[in-house]
Write an enzyme that holds these catalytic residues in place. Structure first.
Site, PDB file in Angstrom:
ATOM      1  N   ASP A 160       1.021  -1.083  -0.126  1.00  0.00           N
ATOM      2  CA  ASP A 160       0.064  -0.131   0.103  1.00  0.00           C
ATOM      3  C   ASP A 160       0.916   1.250   0.154  1.00  0.00           C
ATOM      4  O   ASP A 160       1.821   1.211  -0.517  1.00  0.00           O
ATOM      5  CB  ASP A 160      -0.880   0.003   1.284  1.00  0.00           C
ATOM      6  CG  ASP A 160      -2.243   0.470   1.012  1.00  0.00           C
ATOM      7  OD1 ASP A 160      -3.300  -0.007   0.947  1.00  0.00           O
ATOM      8  OD2 ASP A 160      -2.277   1.731   0.707  1.00  0.00           O
ATOM      9  N   HIS A 199      -3.614   5.889   3.426  1.00  0.00           N
ATOM     10  CA  HIS A 199      -4.235   4.768   3.080  1.00  0.00           C
ATOM     11  C   HIS A 199      -3.491   3.543   3.600  1.00  0.00           C
ATOM     12  O   HIS A 199      -4.313   2.766   4.192  1.00  0.00           O
ATOM     13  CB  HIS A 199      -4.272   4.813   1.505  1.00  0.00           C
ATOM     14  CG  HIS A 199      -5.255   3.705   0.968  1.00  0.00           C
ATOM     15  ND1 HIS A 199      -4.719   2.431   0.621  1.00  0.00           N
ATOM     16  CD2 HIS A 199      -6.598   3.902   0.439  1.00  0.00           C
ATOM     17  CE1 HIS A 199      -5.876   1.721   0.177  1.00  0.00           C
ATOM     18  NE2 HIS A 199      -6.901   2.491   0.058  1.00  0.00           N
ATOM     19  N   SER A 240     -11.154  -1.006  -0.455  1.00  0.00           N
ATOM     20  CA  SER A 240      -9.993  -1.016   0.134  1.00  0.00           C
ATOM     21  C   SER A 240      -9.969  -1.264   1.679  1.00  0.00           C
ATOM     22  O   SER A 240      -8.966  -1.654   2.271  1.00  0.00           O
ATOM     23  CB  SER A 240      -9.130   0.487  -0.152  1.00  0.00           C
ATOM     24  OG  SER A 240      -8.615   0.797  -1.105  1.00  0.00           O
TER      25      SER A 240
END
Lengths: 83, 664
Positions: free
Chosen positions: B32, B105, B435
């Site tokens: 990520d 994220h 996600s």
């Protein structure tokens, strides 16, 4: 444009590595890259999730690479997005 | 995360997943945007020494010391060569050439999967509680392969190469690309080798819903995860001058609007742009919006950016209306001005009032966090949908998990909206997407691997699928999960086998196991050449046997997709065939006690299902039994679709599989 470089993922058949390289796949990958591209820059060599490497090649060099013995596939790099 | 452990029935249930020794010590590798190591989600209090088999590293780089790792965060690497070769040197004022997460994220997803328990977590007071990962005792290793400019496949492959070599037991990838063929999809290629080396790969299904055939990451050796809602909401009420009230969602935590109503204007009427309704940068006319509440429509630009556009134009507040595509889905954003997101219907009603009243007024009241919301889960409108456009005979997504309004750890480098102008800094943030559902499953897979180290990645995925639920609790088949996009019942093309239920998955009774050779047979059934197979499977030793009849329908998958061809069915029937029959073959492995399982199968009208045998008696763990199931139907018009369900039960375990039928 013909000389423009992009990143390609080159999949090699490990079983096709010439004996003179012994166990050194990296050297074989390097020699394969140099044989089609004087200026091609290797980004990564892979050995766990694939046998091969990624390099900056022109389209012609990528075609020449795909035609080489021991090369299974030459895939253009793709961009992925976070979900 | 807060709330999802309770929602999933695993809060305080550590006994449910006994960690069996160091073999149960699982490292979740998260590919990520990196990690913010200072987050309390990476505290390692109470964790034993890092297992001796672990080969990961803590790579130093800009703003990231190799001492940043610990017994929780056991590895941190970054891969930037592909990114910088393609985009030129990164802007080091905005990005860190190190594992440090400049975006948020990666911190969010890795802490969702396996973050330590952190009490008193919230986003500006919203969603407060103890935030903990799905597998709070698992280890985390991060592989930064995504940068502000995107995630490049040469970096992703380098990250996967390292993660598998380091010893990760689960890989979590909340990213996707176009639907390239398996042999050209780097994530699929990397995942094949990972699976072969006993690593489970969990990927997000994509946020391109609710359109059909919008899935990413559909390779059968990947666990493909869609998104559903939680039983938690953040209601906000839009009160109009005509006395009507509409409920929306908001995470606004600043000064409340005055109780006296303010003028409200539709952005399309306060703009010099033809797309003025979208509140894009530079399109609002300040003198028309100053001090007013502005109604904007979702679409094109990021939802959070619209809030900034309204604020910067002098607006006092925003009502952000869904379009028909998003339907009634309420995704919350931490806007910097008083704002409420509303469903398509509510938005239309508000716009109708604004258009009809000569001096329309409104106010927005933010009501905070509400739990025990029903119905839940609902399939998220954005969650990508089947049918599987690469291989229609494999039903995808596999399952859904919480992916809407999920609170988890965040970076200290960006604000909760991620917009540069947002100078707030938060320890936890609430965001939505597949996600977020993917790392839920990655963490649950780590829990299962810890409890059952002997299970293959396919067995873990099978356990998660055959125990998933597709109807609301206690409601039986009469009450299937709903789809936020339509408000109507969802289908297996939306939720696959259903919503994950980890408490059941730990004791599934039987599993559909799969290994490398099965997947190679699958590729042979797709007529892959030996070179293509070697590219995917990294070895020329795999190949297809001349003359052998391969069928995708023989892949031992825990769900069924029957793809009829209208043309061939009609051709067969015009030459006298009564109907078309498709036969699947499956093998079940007993992972529980001895037992006799009986089958029940139901299908859409017009399709006959025949299972042979109808009873499977297992006397020992590890024992395998096979069966065939035949689906017989007359031809239907192209575009027809329908569903069914096949369940093996011994009275204690229900090994359930969805069936999807399509005619093309």
């Amino acid at each position: 444009a013909a000389e423009e470089r992009a990143t390609y993922i080159v999949h090699m058949a490990k079983s096709a590595m010439p004996a003179e390289y012994g166990d050194d796949h990296g050297e074989w990958y390097g020699a394969s890259l140099r044989s089609v591209s004087g200026a091609g820059k290797m980004l990564y060599a892979y050995d766990t999730v694939l046998h091969g490497f990624s390099a900056r090649l022109t389209a012609r060099e990528a075609r020449d690479m795909a035609a080489m013995d021991g090369v299974l596939a030459v895939n253009p790099e793709a961009r992925y997005e976070l979900h | 995360t807060t709330r999802t452990p309770e929602f999933l029935g695993i809060a305080g249930n550590d006994g449910l997943f006994p960690q069996s020794g160091t073999a149960g010590d699982v490292v979740v590798g998260v590919l990520d945007t990196g990690v913010w190591p200072e987050s309390r989600s990476y505290d390692d209090a109470g964790l034993g020494e890092v297992p001796s088999w672990w080969k990961g590293e803590c790579m130093a780089g800009t703003g990231f010391n190799s001492s940043a790792c610990n017994r929780k965060l056991v590895g941190a690497r970054f891969f930037n060569r592909g990114y910088e070769a393609a985009m030129g040197p990164m802007d080091t004022t905005r990005e860190s050439r190190s594992p440090r997460d400049d975006d948020g994220h990666g911190t969010h997803t890795s802490s969702t999967a396996a973050g330590a328990a952190v009490s008193g977590a919230s986003l500006l007071g919203f969603a407060s509680g103890t935030a903990r990962g799905m597998a709070p005792r698992a280890r985390v290793a991060v592989y930064k392969v995504c940068w502000l400019g995107g995630c490049f496949s040469s970096d992703i492959l380098a990250g996967m190469d390292a993660a598998v070599a380091d010893g990760c037991g689960v890989l979590s990838l909340s990213l996707g690309g176009g639907a390239a063929d398996y042999a050209r999809d780097s994530v699929a290629i990397g995942a094949f080798a990972a699976m072969e080396q006993n690593v489970l790969v969990s990927c997000s299904a994509g946020n391109a819903g609710p359109g059909t055939s919008t899935l990413s990451n559909v390779a059968p050796w990947i666990t493909t995860v869609g998104a559903g809602t939680l039983d938690r909401d953040f209601p906000a009420y839009v009160s109009l001058g005509n006395g009507k009230n509409y409920t929306g969602v908001s995470l606004y935590a600043g000064k409340a609007l005055p109780s006296t109503p303010l003028p409200i204007v539709y952005a399309a009427n306060a703009s010099n742009s033809t797309a003025g309704n979208l509140c894009m940068p530079g399109t609002l006319t300040p003198e028309k919006v100053a001090g007013k509440i502005v109604v904007c429509d979702r679409g094109v630009s990021a939802r959070v950016q619209k809030g900034f556009v309204v604020r910067d134009a002098g607006g006092a507040g925003m009502v952000l209306s869904n379009t028909a595509t998003n339907g009634e889905e309420l995704v919350a954003d931490a806007h910097l001005l008083p704002a409420a997101g509303v469903g398509a219907k509510e938005g239309a009603a508000i716009k109708a009032y604004v258009a009809s009243d000569p001096s329309p007024t409104a106010t927005i009241v933010v009501a905070g966090t509400q739990v025990d919301v029903r119905p839940s889960p609902v399939v998220a409108a954005f969650s990508s949908r089947g049918p599987n456009m690469l291989t229609p005979e494999i039903l995808k997504p596999d399952i859904i998990a919480p992916g809407v309004n999920i609170l988890a750890a965040w970076t200290g480098k960006a604000g909760p909206t991620g917009i540069a102008a947002d100078t707030r800094r938060v320890a936890f943030n609430i965001i939505s997407g597949t996600s977020m559902s993917c790392p839920h499953v990655s963490g649950l897979a780590a829990l299962l691997r810890s409890a059952h180290p002997e299970w293959s990645p396919a067995a873990v995925r099978s356990a998660l699928m055959t125990t998933a639920y597709s109807t609301y609790a206690g409601a039986g088949d009469a009450n299937p999960l709903l789809d936020a996009a339509t408000g109507a019942p969802a289908t297996p093309f939306d939720y696959g086998a259903g919503h994950v239920d980890p408490a059941s998955a730990v004791d599934p009774g039987l599993v559909y196991d799969l290994g490398t050779a099965d997947y190679v047979d699958f590729l042979c059934a797709l007529n892959y050449t030996s070179t293509m197979i070697a590219a995917v499977a990294r070895s020329k030793s795999y190949g297809c046997t001349e003359g052998k009849a391969y069928s995708v329908y023989n892949l031992n998958y825990p769900s069924f997709a029957v793809a009829y061809s209208t043309a061939s069915s009609q051709a067969a029937e015009s030459s006298g065939a009564a109907a078309t029959t498709v036969t699947h073959r499956r093998t079940l492995t007993n992972v529980g006690a001895a037992g006799t399982y009986k089958v029940s199968a139901a299908a859409m009208p017009g399709v006959a299902v025949a299972v042979e045998p109808t009873e499977l008696a297992f006397t020992s763990a590890g024992e395998k039994k096979s069966y065939t199931v035949s689906f017989t139907a007359k031809s239907q018009p192209s575009g027809t679709a329908g569903f069914g369900r096949l369940v093996w039960s011994d009275g204690k375990h229900s090994v359930a599989s969805p069936i999807a039928f399509t005619w093309t």
